[in-house]
Design a protein around this motif. Structure first.
Motif, mmCIF file in Angstrom:
data_model
loop_
_atom_site.group_PDB
_atom_site.id
_atom_site.type_symbol
_atom_site.label_atom_id
_atom_site.label_comp_id
_atom_site.label_asym_id
_atom_site.label_seq_id
_atom_site.Cartn_x
_atom_site.Cartn_y
_atom_site.Cartn_z
ATOM 1 N N PHE A 1 103.157 23.744 -3.291
ATOM 2 C CA PHE A 1 104.088 24.871 -3.243
ATOM 3 C C PHE A 1 105.531 24.381 -3.321
ATOM 4 C CE2 PHE A 1 106.423 28.145 -0.663
ATOM 5 C CZ PHE A 1 106.436 29.099 -1.662
ATOM 6 N N GLY A 2 105.818 23.265 -2.662
ATOM 7 C CA GLY A 2 107.162 22.698 -2.740
ATOM 8 C C GLY A 2 107.523 22.280 -4.156
ATOM 9 N N VAL A 3 106.591 21.655 -4.851
ATOM 10 C CA VAL A 3 106.829 21.241 -6.239
ATOM 11 C C VAL A 3 107.030 22.461 -7.128
ATOM 12 C CG1 VAL A 3 105.777 20.138 -8.250
ATOM 13 C CG2 VAL A 3 105.663 19.016 -6.022
ATOM 14 N N SER A 4 106.205 23.479 -6.938
ATOM 15 C CA SER A 4 106.340 24.701 -7.731
ATOM 16 C C SER A 4 107.708 25.340 -7.518
ATOM 17 C CB SER A 4 105.227 25.682 -7.356
ATOM 18 O OG SER A 4 105.259 26.816 -8.160
ATOM 19 N N ASN A 5 108.156 25.417 -6.275
ATOM 20 C CA ASN A 5 109.476 25.967 -5.981
ATOM 21 C C ASN A 5 110.579 25.099 -6.580
ATOM 22 O OD1 ASN A 5 111.039 28.046 -4.592
ATOM 23 N ND2 ASN A 5 111.719 26.389 -3.255
ATOM 24 N N GLY A 6 110.411 23.782 -6.512
ATOM 25 C CA GLY A 6 111.400 22.880 -7.096
ATOM 26 C C GLY A 6 111.511 23.037 -8.605
ATOM 27 N N ILE A 7 110.388 23.228 -9.262
ATOM 28 C CA ILE A 7 110.402 23.420 -10.720
ATOM 29 C C ILE A 7 111.133 24.717 -11.071
ATOM 30 C CG2 ILE A 7 108.957 23.869 -12.738
ATOM 31 C CD1 ILE A 7 106.902 21.907 -11.479
ATOM 32 N N TRP A 8 110.858 25.795 -10.325
ATOM 33 C CA TRP A 8 111.561 27.048 -10.591
ATOM 34 C C TRP A 8 113.053 26.921 -10.298
ATOM 35 C CZ3 TRP A 8 110.128 30.348 -13.892
ATOM 36 C CH2 TRP A 8 108.776 30.590 -14.116
ATOM 37 N N ALA A 9 113.413 26.095 -9.307
ATOM 38 C CA ALA A 9 114.830 25.860 -9.021
ATOM 39 C C ALA A 9 115.504 25.130 -10.175
ATOM 40 C CB ALA A 9 114.973 25.062 -7.719
ATOM 41 N N ILE A 10 114.800 24.172 -10.774
ATOM 42 C CA ILE A 10 115.332 23.465 -11.946
ATOM 43 C C ILE A 10 115.529 24.438 -13.103
ATOM 44 C CG2 ILE A 10 114.672 21.848 -13.781
ATOM 45 C CD1 ILE A 10 113.522 20.039 -11.623
ATOM 46 N N ILE A 11 114.552 25.302 -13.320
ATOM 47 C CA ILE A 11 114.651 26.285 -14.409
ATOM 48 C C ILE A 11 115.845 27.209 -14.178
ATOM 49 C CG2 ILE A 11 113.504 28.285 -15.459
ATOM 50 C CD1 ILE A 11 110.833 26.738 -14.986
ATOM 51 N N LEU A 12 115.992 27.717 -12.955
ATOM 52 C CA LEU A 12 117.106 28.619 -12.652
ATOM 53 C C LEU A 12 118.451 27.916 -12.796
ATOM 54 C CD1 LEU A 12 118.098 31.382 -11.708
ATOM 55 C CD2 LEU A 12 117.848 30.557 -9.359
ATOM 56 N N PHE A 13 118.568 26.710 -12.254
ATOM 57 C CA PHE A 13 119.816 25.953 -12.349
ATOM 58 C C PHE A 13 120.175 25.692 -13.816
ATOM 59 C CE2 PHE A 13 122.293 21.980 -12.283
ATOM 60 C CZ PHE A 13 123.266 22.309 -11.364
ATOM 61 N N SER A 14 119.184 25.360 -14.629
ATOM 62 C CA SER A 14 119.423 25.104 -16.053
ATOM 63 C C SER A 14 119.859 26.371 -16.768
ATOM 64 C CB SER A 14 118.175 24.529 -16.708
ATOM 65 O OG SER A 14 117.838 23.306 -16.110
ATOM 66 N N LEU A 15 119.221 27.499 -16.459
ATOM 67 C CA LEU A 15 119.597 28.753 -17.110
ATOM 68 C C LEU A 15 121.007 29.195 -16.722
ATOM 69 C CD1 LEU A 15 116.283 30.807 -16.888
ATOM 70 C CD2 LEU A 15 117.337 29.829 -18.928
ATOM 71 N N VAL A 16 121.352 29.026 -15.454
ATOM 72 C CA VAL A 16 122.705 29.388 -15.026
ATOM 73 C C VAL A 16 123.719 28.449 -15.678
ATOM 74 C CG1 VAL A 16 124.238 29.552 -13.033
ATOM 75 C CG2 VAL A 16 121.931 30.449 -12.888
ATOM 76 N N SER A 17 123.373 27.180 -15.805
ATOM 77 C CA SER A 17 124.274 26.227 -16.463
ATOM 78 C C SER A 17 124.400 26.510 -17.951
ATOM 79 C CB SER A 17 123.768 24.794 -16.265
ATOM 80 O OG SER A 17 123.826 24.435 -14.922
ATOM 81 N N LEU A 18 123.382 27.109 -18.524
ATOM 82 C CA LEU A 18 123.399 27.456 -19.943
ATOM 83 C C LEU A 18 124.269 28.685 -20.199
ATOM 84 C CD1 LEU A 18 122.150 26.748 -22.698
ATOM 85 C CD2 LEU A 18 120.267 28.275 -22.134
ATOM 86 N N SER A 19 124.391 29.534 -19.203
ATOM 87 C CA SER A 19 125.185 30.751 -19.332
ATOM 88 C C SER A 19 126.660 30.402 -19.527
ATOM 89 C CB SER A 19 125.001 31.606 -18.081
ATOM 90 O OG SER A 19 125.887 32.673 -18.098
ATOM 91 N N PRO A 20 127.291 30.894 -20.582
ATOM 92 C CA PRO A 20 128.657 30.458 -20.888
ATOM 93 C C PRO A 20 129.735 31.033 -19.972
ATOM 94 C CG PRO A 20 127.923 32.024 -22.517
ATOM 95 C CD PRO A 20 126.752 31.750 -21.621
ATOM 96 N N PHE A 21 129.603 32.276 -19.512
ATOM 97 C CA PHE A 21 130.725 32.881 -18.797
ATOM 98 C C PHE A 21 131.077 32.170 -17.492
ATOM 99 C CE2 PHE A 21 132.226 35.781 -15.487
ATOM 100 C CZ PHE A 21 133.533 35.912 -15.930
ATOM 101 N N PRO A 22 130.175 32.079 -16.517
ATOM 102 C CA PRO A 22 130.644 31.465 -15.268
ATOM 103 C C PRO A 22 130.995 29.990 -15.435
ATOM 104 C CG PRO A 22 128.322 32.045 -15.105
ATOM 105 C CD PRO A 22 128.815 32.535 -16.412
#
Length: 151
Positions: free
Chosen positions: A116-137
């Motif tokens: 469960f920890g690994v699964s949560n960590g993977i989703w955190a990586i995905i979210l962090f990458s998507l937010v970093s990909l977003s140009p505005f903020p």
């Protein structure tokens, strides 16, 4: 909402990283063996979103130094985000496991907590990458606005 989050964390049933008994416990299957316990999926997901946005903010808006605009530094923050979210998702069910605060019909193990920890960590990586990909903020950053996508 809990079933949606359970689907995400269990990878839509394709390859969950933990047993279905752990999934039942995280849905709120409590010590009296009924579904009126704490909905851990929604709590852990909320914490994951907050931690990921705080990590993003720390890199792009708090530190934001020209010496930190390299891709390697972004990867360090990505790893920090993974580690924090892993330990949060690992610690919550591990606490219930060590205190035996779960239904006796369920079979839980340390491996399920790690999964469960690994699964949560993977989703955190995905979210962090998507937010970093977003140009505005990211464009509000002075020095790190092009990291990691343009070098």
């Amino acid at each position: 909402m809990i079933e949606f989050l359970a689907g995400l964390y269990e990878w839509w049933g394709l390859s969950p990283l933990y047993a279905t008994d752990m999934g039942d416990h995280l849905r709120g299957y409590n010590i009296s063996c009924s579904y009126d316990g704490t909905p851990w999926y929604s709590i852990v997901a909320s914490i994951m979103v907050v931690v990921s946005f705080l990590t993003y903010s720390a890199y792009y808006h708090v530190i934001d130094k020209s010496t930190w605009q390299r891709r390697e530094h972004w990867v360090i923050f990505l790893a920090i985000n993974f580690i924090i979210n892993f330990f949060i998702a690992y610690a919550i069910p591990m606490n219930d496991l060590s205190t035996e605060n779960y239904c006796s019909e369920l079979t839980l193990s340390i491996g399920d907590c790690i999964g469960f920890g690994v699964s949560n960590g993977i989703w955190a990586i995905i979210l962090f990458s998507l937010v970093s990909l977003s140009p505005f903020p990211r464009k509000l950053s002075v020095n790190c606005r092009n990291t990691p996508w343009k070098q």
